[in-house]
Design an enzyme around this catalytic site. Sequence first.
Site, PDB file in Angstrom:
ATOM      1  N   GLN A 184      -8.157  12.312   2.785  1.00 17.25           N
ATOM      2  CA  GLN A 184      -7.031  13.238   2.618  1.00 17.25           C
ATOM      3  C   GLN A 184      -7.318  14.604   3.237  1.00 17.25           C
ATOM      4  OE1 GLN A 184      -4.040  12.602   1.326  1.00 17.25           O
ATOM      5  NE2 GLN A 184      -4.435  10.600   0.445  1.00 17.25           N
ATOM      6  N   HIS A 206      -4.295   7.097   9.396  1.00 24.22           N
ATOM      7  CA  HIS A 206      -2.878   7.024   9.015  1.00 24.22           C
ATOM      8  C   HIS A 206      -2.427   8.079   8.007  1.00 24.22           C
ATOM      9  CE1 HIS A 206      -2.851   4.877   5.002  1.00 24.22           C
ATOM     10  NE2 HIS A 206      -4.072   4.552   5.390  1.00 24.22           N
ATOM     11  N   THR A 245     -14.995  -6.355  17.926  1.00 25.82           N
ATOM     12  CA  THR A 245     -14.443  -5.722  19.126  1.00 25.82           C
ATOM     13  C   THR A 245     -13.661  -4.467  18.756  1.00 25.82           C
ATOM     14  OG1 THR A 245     -14.320  -7.839  20.247  1.00 25.82           O
ATOM     15  CG2 THR A 245     -12.900  -6.092  21.105  1.00 25.82           C
ATOM     16  N   CYS A 331      -1.552   5.314  -5.681  1.00 24.25           N
ATOM     17  CA  CYS A 331      -2.007   4.291  -4.748  1.00 24.25           C
ATOM     18  C   CYS A 331      -1.727   2.865  -5.184  1.00 24.25           C
ATOM     19  CB  CYS A 331      -3.476   4.449  -4.429  1.00 24.25           C
ATOM     20  SG  CYS A 331      -3.730   5.331  -2.886  1.00 24.25           S
TER      21      CYS A 331
HETATM   22  C1  LIG Z   1      -5.832   6.479   1.669  1.00 23.20           C
HETATM   23  C2  LIG Z   1      -7.185   6.717   1.088  1.00 23.20           C
HETATM   24  C3  LIG Z   1      -8.200   5.774   1.212  1.00 23.20           C
HETATM   25  C4  LIG Z   1      -7.979   4.429   1.875  1.00 23.20           C
HETATM   26  O1  LIG Z   1      -7.873   4.591   3.253  1.00 23.20           O
HETATM   27  P1  LIG Z   1      -7.393   3.359   4.172  1.00 23.20           P
HETATM   28  O2  LIG Z   1      -7.601   3.865   5.545  1.00 23.20           O
HETATM   29  O3  LIG Z   1      -5.974   3.118   3.827  1.00 23.20           O
HETATM   30  O4  LIG Z   1      -8.281   2.207   3.856  1.00 23.20           O
HETATM   31  C5  LIG Z   1      -9.428   6.060   0.688  1.00 23.20           C
HETATM   32  N1  LIG Z   1      -9.654   7.225   0.058  1.00 23.20           N
HETATM   33  C6  LIG Z   1      -8.711   8.168  -0.083  1.00 23.20           C
HETATM   34  C7  LIG Z   1      -9.020   9.441  -0.767  1.00 23.20           C
HETATM   35  C8  LIG Z   1      -7.440   7.937   0.420  1.00 23.20           C
HETATM   36  O5  LIG Z   1      -6.495   8.856   0.257  1.00 23.20           O
END
Ligand SMILES: *Cc1c(COP(=O)(O)O)cnc(C)c1O
Length: 394
Positions: A184, A206, A245, A331
């Site tokens: 984050q 993302h 890969t 989440c």
């Molecule tokens: C979104 C998030 C994850 C998971 O990340 P992904 O790339 O979706 O596996 C892990 N830790 C925190 C703090 C997140 O906000």
Amino acid sequence: MTTQKRPIYLDCHATTPVDPQVMAAMLPFFTEQFGNPASSAHAYGWEAEAAVQRSREILAAGINATPEEIVFTSGATEANNLAIKGVAEAYFSRGRHIVTVQTEHSAVLDPCRYLETLGFEVTYLPVQPDGLIDLAELERSLRADTVLVSVMAANNEIGVLQPLAEIGRRCRDRGILFHTDAAQAIGKIELDVQTQGIDLMSVTAHKVYGPKGIGALYVRRRHPRVNLAPQLHGGGHERGRRSGTLYTPQIVGFGEALHLAWTNQEGEQSRLKELRDRLWQSLQTLPGVELNGHATQRLTNNLNVSIAEVDGQALLLALRTVVALSSGSACSSASTAPSHVLKALGREDDLAYASLRFGLGRFTTAAEMDQVAHHCRATILALRQSGRPVTTVH
Ligand SMILES: *Cc1c(COP(=O)(O)O)cnc(C)c1O
């Protein structure tokens, strides 16, 4: 879906859209420049490798690391698993104690719980009512057999920023490795693996307007050199630390997304802070609305509030045609348990259920904020007036 106006998106801690500029940078790597970066015998491989290297350099430079210290993964979940299980396995003859925090993401907590089943010991530090860890308590938890401390940079529910440099210093003094989940935080706050004493850091694309399915783990190579047991064995990619890969288009998108975020980090953060504060000022005027997490030590795009005397489920239902956001328990929306983060702050079940997480982003406008503030206030007042019982249904 097509004719109806879609709700205002305020769930940027869950994910963000791919920025059009990121998308444009990725496209050629699906078609013309499709080579395997590991193909060292021809131009297709070279151009893919050059593109991967560019992203590696962008990420490394932005966190004060070197390109060789970056391991690309499928996201922060995999990076966290690689860091925690990889260190536990590599150092198990030295010690089997790990320290983490009760408010961590499940992608940290679950690997730790898994290691407990293998005989490791894990301390789950509590947090103070503002969501911050107590550094004295951290120090007391550290033992001669502690090999790893894992504390997130920014919390995904309440946005609270943990004191990385202070944690890093305490770990370094005792020769304990420090991992941080910065999923984050990257692109939003300053991250410097040298000054903050970070040995391993998980990031993902993302949450910063990059594509899903790509992330990275920073692994320190000097002072000290971190040993890591790979969790995916195969072709020996990423210096043997993560086989498979390389996903060139996603890696290119990740690099471009970071470049964009870092180019205007300061301006964007102050814009978001202003919008967020405006929303909070409006909601605050209602009685029984409380902020979750530290008032200032938090991400500028996060607001998390608990609302007394409304039913949490009813509130979300009433809001969702106008605004797309998550309840506090975020989440894992599939689960109906109250948020483990809000519980760790000491919130009662009813208040933990009746909580909203606002996650603002690059495409959030002032007009949207005003509309959301207005709609939230009206909905809360209406629900309170309707006198629905406050018991939570789920
Ligand atoms: C979104 C998030 C994850 C998971 O990340 P992904 O790339 O979706 O596996 C892990 N830790 C925190 C703090 C997140 O906000």
